[in-house]
Design an enzyme around this catalytic site. Structure first.
Site: not given
Length: 161
Positions: A75, A115
């Protein structure tokens, strides 16, 4: 003392065939991108694919390192690419998937805390909710409307005073 409660709703489809065509294609791209992951230590290949507001599609995959803190999640690899190539361009949908070389890859996974924080900041920066599709290589898909649902008490610039 007050007690407060946080809860959110999300959709679940049995598998990718239950998704709209564009979502199924984005998830398929993320699944294909797991082959680009560099995960020789964990054998846990994670990848994501994002559809941007400008119509472009960007992918990212995890890149491990023998010195574990040096690696980067899929991510955040994707966010670095979007931020560099398409500065401030909203991410409309982000598909996240994984392929575990050590076992089962048939249930959805969610972005790690780091993330979630990075996605939360990007969502706020762009002013557009990031819709999430979470899945494995097969099986159910979770559809979540916004990253805020996964990190309701996100740290932000307001907290810096």
């Amino acid at each position: 003392m007050k007690e407060k409660k946080f809860q959110f709703s999300y959709k679940v489809v049995a598998d990718a065939t239950g998704l709209a065509e564009a979502d199924a294609a984005l998830l398929q791209l993320a699944r294909k991108t797991t082959k680009k992951a560099y995960a020789p230590y964990s054998k846990f290949n994670v990848a994501c694919a994002a559809k941007l507001a400008n119509g472009k599609t960007v992918v990212g995959s995890n890149q491990e390192n023998a010195s574990y803190p040096v690696g980067i999640c899929a991510e955040r690899a994707l966010l670095a690419t979007v931020g560099t190539q398409y500065t401030d361009e909203p991410i409309l949908t982000l598909a996240v998937t994984y392929h575990s070389l050590n076992g089962d890859s048939s249930h959805p996974i969610s972005p790690c805390g780091m993330c979630r924080q990075a996605l939360s900041e990007y969502e706020k920066r762009s002013g557009t909710p990031i819709r999430l599709l979470l899945s494995g290589m097969e099986g159910p898909v979770y559809i979540i409307s916004t990253i805020k649902d996964l990190l309701p008490l996100a740290f932000s610039e307001e907290d810096l005073g």
